[in-house]
Motif scaffolding. Structure first.
Motif, short mmCIF file in Angstrom:
data_model
loop_
_atom_site.label_atom_id
_atom_site.label_comp_id
_atom_site.label_asym_id
_atom_site.label_seq_id
_atom_site.Cartn_x
_atom_site.Cartn_y
_atom_site.Cartn_z
N GLU A 65 -31.26 -15.91 2.49
CA GLU A 65 -32.67 -16.30 2.59
C GLU A 65 -33.21 -15.98 3.99
O GLU A 65 -34.33 -15.49 4.14
CB GLU A 65 -32.80 -17.79 2.31
CG GLU A 65 -34.23 -18.25 2.16
CD GLU A 65 -34.29 -19.72 1.76
OE1 GLU A 65 -33.96 -20.57 2.60
OE2 GLU A 65 -34.65 -19.99 0.61
N THR A 66 -32.40 -16.21 5.01
CA THR A 66 -32.80 -15.91 6.38
C THR A 66 -32.99 -14.41 6.57
O THR A 66 -33.96 -13.99 7.21
CB THR A 66 -31.74 -16.44 7.37
OG1 THR A 66 -31.61 -17.85 7.19
CG2 THR A 66 -32.13 -16.16 8.81
N LEU A 67 -32.09 -13.62 6.01
CA LEU A 67 -32.22 -12.16 6.12
C LEU A 67 -33.46 -11.66 5.40
O LEU A 67 -34.15 -10.77 5.90
CB LEU A 67 -30.97 -11.47 5.56
CG LEU A 67 -29.71 -11.61 6.40
CD1 LEU A 67 -28.52 -11.01 5.66
CD2 LEU A 67 -29.87 -10.95 7.76
N ALA A 68 -33.74 -12.23 4.24
CA ALA A 68 -34.93 -11.83 3.50
C ALA A 68 -36.20 -12.17 4.28
O ALA A 68 -37.15 -11.38 4.33
CB ALA A 68 -34.95 -12.52 2.14
N LEU A 69 -36.20 -13.32 4.92
CA LEU A 69 -37.35 -13.72 5.73
C LEU A 69 -37.51 -12.79 6.93
O LEU A 69 -38.63 -12.39 7.26
CB LEU A 69 -37.18 -15.17 6.20
CG LEU A 69 -38.33 -15.75 7.00
CD1 LEU A 69 -39.63 -15.71 6.21
CD2 LEU A 69 -38.01 -17.18 7.41
N ALA A 70 -36.41 -12.41 7.55
CA ALA A 70 -36.46 -11.48 8.69
C ALA A 70 -37.03 -10.13 8.26
O ALA A 70 -37.83 -9.52 8.98
CB ALA A 70 -35.08 -11.32 9.30
N GLU A 71 -36.62 -9.65 7.09
CA GLU A 71 -37.13 -8.39 6.57
C GLU A 71 -38.62 -8.47 6.29
O GLU A 71 -39.40 -7.56 6.58
CB GLU A 71 -36.39 -7.98 5.31
CG GLU A 71 -34.99 -7.47 5.55
CD GLU A 71 -34.97 -6.18 6.35
OE1 GLU A 71 -35.81 -5.29 6.08
OE2 GLU A 71 -34.13 -6.07 7.25
N LEU A 72 -39.07 -9.60 5.75
CA LEU A 72 -40.47 -9.80 5.46
C LEU A 72 -41.29 -9.80 6.75
O LEU A 72 -42.34 -9.16 6.83
CB LEU A 72 -40.68 -11.12 4.70
CG LEU A 72 -42.14 -11.49 4.38
CD1 LEU A 72 -42.76 -10.42 3.47
CD2 LEU A 72 -42.20 -12.84 3.73
N LYS A 94 -40.50 -8.33 9.50
CA LYS A 94 -40.49 -6.96 10.01
C LYS A 94 -41.56 -6.11 9.31
O LYS A 94 -42.29 -5.36 9.95
CB LYS A 94 -39.11 -6.33 9.82
CG LYS A 94 -38.98 -4.94 10.40
CD LYS A 94 -37.72 -4.27 9.93
CE LYS A 94 -36.54 -4.59 10.80
NZ LYS A 94 -35.33 -3.82 10.42
N VAL A 95 -41.65 -6.24 7.99
CA VAL A 95 -42.63 -5.49 7.21
C VAL A 95 -44.05 -5.90 7.58
O VAL A 95 -44.93 -5.06 7.75
CB VAL A 95 -42.37 -5.67 5.69
CG1 VAL A 95 -43.55 -5.16 4.88
CG2 VAL A 95 -41.09 -5.01 5.29
N LEU A 96 -44.27 -7.19 7.72
CA LEU A 96 -45.62 -7.68 8.05
C LEU A 96 -46.04 -7.29 9.47
O LEU A 96 -47.23 -7.13 9.74
CB LEU A 96 -45.68 -9.19 7.89
CG LEU A 96 -45.57 -9.71 6.46
CD1 LEU A 96 -45.51 -11.23 6.45
CD2 LEU A 96 -46.69 -9.21 5.59
N ALA A 97 -45.07 -7.10 10.34
CA ALA A 97 -45.38 -6.76 11.73
C ALA A 97 -45.78 -5.28 11.88
O ALA A 97 -46.40 -4.92 12.87
CB ALA A 97 -44.17 -7.05 12.62
N THR A 98 -45.46 -4.45 10.90
CA THR A 98 -45.79 -3.02 11.02
C THR A 98 -47.13 -2.71 10.46
O THR A 98 -47.78 -3.40 9.81
CB THR A 98 -44.73 -2.15 10.31
OG1 THR A 98 -44.63 -2.56 8.95
CG2 THR A 98 -43.43 -2.24 11.01
#
Length: 68
Positions: free
Chosen positions: A55-62, A64-68
């Protein structure tokens, strides 16, 4: 005569210990039950740890995507 049951205290594991458990699980490519038994912890605790990590990894990926 009355008996009073005292609830057991929950174990708290350090972050380092949790990371080590996840590394062993990933490196050995074995069952989560096997890793839990090797480290003397409850299988459900290990499954919960794995779920929290994913869940933490999924949140980190999200993020990252939102920051670009």
């Amino acid at each position: 005569m009355f008996t009073v049951s005292v609830p057991k205290k929950r174990r708290k594991y350090s972050t380092e210990f949790k990371i080590n458990i996840l590394k062993v699980y990933q490196d050995l490519k074995t069952s989560i039950t096997s890793v839990a038994l090797q480290h003397g912890i409850n299988t459900n605790s290990t499954i919960e740890l794995q779920w929290q990590a994913s869940e933490t990894l999924a949140l980190a990926e999200l993020i990252k995507v939102l920051a670009t």
